[in-house]
Design a protein around this motif. Structure first.
Motif, PDB file in Angstrom:
ATOM      1  N   ARG A   1      13.454 -41.751  45.128  1.00 11.20           N
ATOM      2  CA  ARG A   1      12.152 -41.125  45.401  1.00 11.20           C
ATOM      3  C   ARG A   1      11.544 -40.662  44.080  1.00 11.20           C
ATOM      4  NH1 ARG A   1      12.217 -36.425  49.632  1.00 11.20           N
ATOM      5  NH2 ARG A   1      13.295 -35.336  47.938  1.00 11.20           N
ATOM      6  N   ILE A   2      10.317 -41.103  43.813  1.00 10.56           N
ATOM      7  CA  ILE A   2       9.659 -40.717  42.569  1.00 10.56           C
ATOM      8  C   ILE A   2       8.526 -39.733  42.797  1.00 10.56           C
ATOM      9  CG2 ILE A   2      10.240 -42.885  41.446  1.00 10.56           C
ATOM     10  CD1 ILE A   2       7.218 -43.645  41.824  1.00 10.56           C
ATOM     11  N   GLY A   3       8.140 -39.535  44.057  1.00 13.91           N
ATOM     12  CA  GLY A   3       7.045 -38.623  44.321  1.00 13.91           C
ATOM     13  C   GLY A   3       6.673 -38.584  45.786  1.00 13.91           C
ATOM     14  N   VAL A   4       5.509 -37.992  46.047  1.00 10.86           N
ATOM     15  CA  VAL A   4       5.040 -37.846  47.420  1.00 10.86           C
ATOM     16  C   VAL A   4       3.520 -37.925  47.423  1.00 10.86           C
ATOM     17  CG1 VAL A   4       4.934 -35.313  47.262  1.00 10.86           C
ATOM     18  CG2 VAL A   4       5.217 -36.398  49.504  1.00 10.86           C
ATOM     19  N   VAL A   5       2.955 -38.478  48.506  1.00 10.08           N
ATOM     20  CA  VAL A   5       1.508 -38.468  48.691  1.00 10.08           C
ATOM     21  C   VAL A   5       1.196 -37.607  49.916  1.00 10.08           C
ATOM     22  CG1 VAL A   5       0.954 -40.653  47.576  1.00 10.08           C
ATOM     23  CG2 VAL A   5       1.682 -40.660  49.955  1.00 10.08           C
TER      24      VAL A   5
ATOM     25  N   TRP B   1       8.806 -44.336  47.075  1.00 12.45           N
ATOM     26  CA  TRP B   1      10.103 -44.800  46.586  1.00 12.45           C
ATOM     27  C   TRP B   1       9.918 -45.888  45.532  1.00 12.45           C
ATOM     28  CZ3 TRP B   1      14.262 -42.178  48.480  1.00 12.45           C
ATOM     29  CH2 TRP B   1      14.052 -41.430  49.654  1.00 12.45           C
ATOM     30  N   ARG B   2      10.898 -45.972  44.638  1.00 11.30           N
ATOM     31  CA  ARG B   2      10.932 -47.040  43.639  1.00 11.30           C
ATOM     32  C   ARG B   2      12.251 -47.782  43.757  1.00 11.30           C
ATOM     33  NH1 ARG B   2      10.092 -45.253  37.609  1.00 11.30           N
ATOM     34  NH2 ARG B   2      12.027 -44.114  38.047  1.00 11.30           N
ATOM     35  N   LEU B   3      12.168 -49.101  43.773  1.00 13.52           N
ATOM     36  CA  LEU B   3      13.367 -49.926  43.797  1.00 13.52           C
ATOM     37  C   LEU B   3      14.081 -49.781  42.455  1.00 13.52           C
ATOM     38  CD1 LEU B   3      14.998 -52.091  45.382  1.00 13.52           C
ATOM     39  CD2 LEU B   3      13.578 -53.812  44.255  1.00 13.52           C
ATOM     40  N   ARG B   4      15.375 -49.450  42.499  1.00 18.58           N
ATOM     41  CA  ARG B   4      16.112 -49.187  41.267  1.00 18.58           C
ATOM     42  C   ARG B   4      16.685 -50.444  40.627  1.00 18.58           C
ATOM     43  NH1 ARG B   4      18.997 -44.999  44.016  1.00 18.58           N
ATOM     44  NH2 ARG B   4      20.935 -46.122  43.574  1.00 18.58           N
ATOM     45  N   THR B   5      16.670 -51.569  41.328  1.00 12.35           N
ATOM     46  CA  THR B   5      17.263 -52.780  40.779  1.00 12.35           C
ATOM     47  C   THR B   5      16.202 -53.660  40.122  1.00 12.35           C
ATOM     48  OG1 THR B   5      17.119 -53.732  42.999  1.00 12.35           O
ATOM     49  CG2 THR B   5      19.235 -52.822  42.343  1.00 12.35           C
ATOM     50  N   TYR B   6      16.568 -54.879  39.771  1.00 13.19           N
ATOM     51  CA  TYR B   6      15.718 -55.786  39.005  1.00 13.19           C
ATOM     52  C   TYR B   6      14.347 -55.960  39.658  1.00 13.19           C
ATOM     53  CZ  TYR B   6      14.010 -60.080  36.872  1.00 13.19           C
ATOM     54  OH  TYR B   6      13.241 -61.007  36.230  1.00 13.19           O
ATOM     55  N   GLY B   7      13.317 -55.842  38.846  1.00 12.05           N
ATOM     56  CA  GLY B   7      11.961 -56.034  39.349  1.00 12.05           C
ATOM     57  C   GLY B   7      11.245 -54.745  39.656  1.00 12.05           C
ATOM     58  N   GLY B   8      11.994 -53.685  39.919  1.00 11.56           N
ATOM     59  CA  GLY B   8      11.361 -52.412  40.237  1.00 11.56           C
ATOM     60  C   GLY B   8      10.452 -52.522  41.442  1.00 11.56           C
ATOM     61  N   GLY B   9       9.372 -51.778  41.440  1.00  7.15           N
ATOM     62  CA  GLY B   9       8.417 -51.859  42.538  1.00  7.15           C
ATOM     63  C   GLY B   9       8.330 -50.586  43.336  1.00  7.15           C
ATOM     64  N   LEU B  10       7.132 -50.273  43.812  1.00  9.41           N
ATOM     65  CA  LEU B  10       6.898 -49.102  44.655  1.00  9.41           C
ATOM     66  C   LEU B  10       6.975 -49.498  46.121  1.00  9.41           C
ATOM     67  CD1 LEU B  10       3.889 -47.430  42.811  1.00  9.41           C
ATOM     68  CD2 LEU B  10       6.333 -46.949  42.548  1.00  9.41           C
ATOM     69  N   PHE B  11       7.459 -48.554  46.934  1.00 10.49           N
ATOM     70  CA  PHE B  11       7.687 -48.826  48.350  1.00 10.49           C
ATOM     71  C   PHE B  11       7.312 -47.586  49.147  1.00 10.49           C
ATOM     72  CE2 PHE B  11      10.968 -48.924  51.908  1.00 10.49           C
ATOM     73  CZ  PHE B  11      10.307 -49.886  52.654  1.00 10.49           C
TER      74      PHE B  11
ATOM     75  N   LEU C   1      17.871 -43.503  48.365  1.00 11.13           N
ATOM     76  CA  LEU C   1      17.873 -44.201  49.644  1.00 11.13           C
ATOM     77  C   LEU C   1      18.566 -45.538  49.431  1.00 11.13           C
ATOM     78  CD1 LEU C   1      16.880 -44.482  52.623  1.00 11.13           C
ATOM     79  CD2 LEU C   1      14.788 -45.507  51.700  1.00 11.13           C
ATOM     80  N   ASP C   2      19.760 -45.692  49.999  1.00 15.39           N
ATOM     81  CA  ASP C   2      20.526 -46.927  49.862  1.00 15.39           C
ATOM     82  C   ASP C   2      20.485 -47.683  51.180  1.00 15.39           C
ATOM     83  OD1 ASP C   2      21.248 -46.388  47.226  1.00 15.39           O
ATOM     84  OD2 ASP C   2      22.983 -45.215  47.831  1.00 15.39           O
ATOM     85  N   VAL C   3      19.939 -48.892  51.143  1.00 23.46           N
ATOM     86  CA  VAL C   3      19.746 -49.688  52.350  1.00 23.46           C
ATOM     87  C   VAL C   3      20.765 -50.823  52.369  1.00 23.46           C
ATOM     88  CG1 VAL C   3      18.134 -51.089  53.667  1.00 23.46           C
ATOM     89  CG2 VAL C   3      17.299 -49.113  52.369  1.00 23.46           C
ATOM     90  N   GLU C   4      21.599 -50.845  53.382  1.00 26.37           N
ATOM     91  CA  GLU C   4      22.594 -51.905  53.539  1.00 26.37           C
ATOM     92  C   GLU C   4      21.945 -53.106  54.207  1.00 26.37           C
ATOM     93  OE1 GLU C   4      25.948 -53.846  53.047  1.00 26.37           O
ATOM     94  OE2 GLU C   4      26.002 -51.691  52.642  1.00 26.37           O
ATOM     95  N   THR C   5      22.062 -54.266  53.558  1.00 32.59           N
ATOM     96  CA  THR C   5      21.507 -55.491  54.135  1.00 32.59           C
ATOM     97  C   THR C   5      22.615 -56.522  54.275  1.00 32.59           C
ATOM     98  OG1 THR C   5      20.950 -56.598  52.060  1.00 32.59           O
ATOM     99  CG2 THR C   5      19.350 -55.020  52.922  1.00 32.59           C
ATOM    100  N   GLY C   6      22.375 -57.483  55.140  1.00 38.57           N
ATOM    101  CA  GLY C   6      23.383 -58.498  55.367  1.00 38.57           C
ATOM    102  C   GLY C   6      23.459 -59.540  54.272  1.00 38.57           C
ATOM    103  N   THR C   7      22.360 -59.744  53.540  1.00 38.46           N
ATOM    104  CA  THR C   7      22.317 -60.820  52.551  1.00 38.46           C
ATOM    105  C   THR C   7      22.246 -60.321  51.120  1.00 38.46           C
ATOM    106  OG1 THR C   7      19.912 -60.928  52.830  1.00 38.46           O
ATOM    107  CG2 THR C   7      21.252 -62.435  54.149  1.00 38.46           C
TER     108      THR C   7
END
Length: 208
Positions: free
Chosen positions: A103-107, A118-128, A89-95
């Motif tokens: 996607r790492i899984g499903v609940v 979802w997991r952020l693939r860039t610095y810091g990681g994180g679940l979303f 999932l690639d999200v285009e942002t203005g900034t």
């Protein structure tokens, strides 16, 4: 100084949000309704008084609190994250340019359906975990782009469940992204795998 002060203000906002969710996790073990009440009070205070509030200047004078129904324990779940096929999932942002998630899984929730994790693939990681329900975009309903249940990179994290290998997803704590209040923000919205076909009557609503 304006850029420096803005950065300091945003850092303070994040610090206070992390502290709030730490309190929520502590209270939720014994008193989830009290944890929710504290969450509502602190978020109202942040929106009303903090320099980094997402409210537009013209909306601040009329602000009297976020529209959040009372706590309903039937919307709290402790769920395992199950395997799912890989997806991006690639999200285009203005900034921030393109913000990439994987996607790492499903609940899977009883009588509600499933949500992609979802997991952020860039610095810091994180679940979303965003969610969009059947009331999205309707008068008196929820924000049209969906709400956030879990965003650990921003501190919105209710922790692990009482059973090993589970996470807490409590829809009473679903909240609107900043772009719901200020169109200058570009927020990741709920994709099809995070959309459910019924109305979720708890969590932050949207006045439009």
């Amino acid at each position: 100084m304006t850029d420096i002060q803005t950065a300091v203000d945003v850092a303070d906002w994040r610090r206070r949000v992390f502290a709030l969710y730490e309190l929520v996790r502590e209270l939720s073990e014994e008193e989830p309704a009290a944890a929710h009440a504290a969450w509502v009070v602190e978020r109202d205070a942040l929106f009303a008084t903090h320099p980094s509030t997402p409210l537009l200047a013209e909306d601040r004078d009329l602000f009297s609190g976020l529209p959040v129904p009372e706590y309903d324990p039937s919307w709290r779940f402790e769920l395992p994250i199950e395997d799912a096929l890989p997806a991006d999932l690639d999200v285009e942002t203005g900034t921030d340019g393109v913000v990439p998630f994987e996607r790492i899984g499903v609940v899977r929730m009883p009588d509600l359906g499933s949500l992609d994790v979802w997991r952020l693939r860039t610095y810091g990681g994180g679940l979303f975990v965003p969610v969009k329900d059947a009331s999205a975009g309707r008068p008196g309903g929820t924000y049209g782009g969906g709400r956030y249940l879990l965003d650990t990179i921003k501190g919105a994290d209710l922790g692990q469940g009482s059973r090993s290998g589970t996470v807490v997803l409590d829809f009473n704590f679903a909240y609107n992204p900043s772009c719901a209040y200020d169109p200058a923000w570009a927020c990741p919205l709920a994709p099809p795998g995070n959309t459910v076909g019924i109305e979720i009557p708890v969590g932050e609503r949207y006045r439009g």
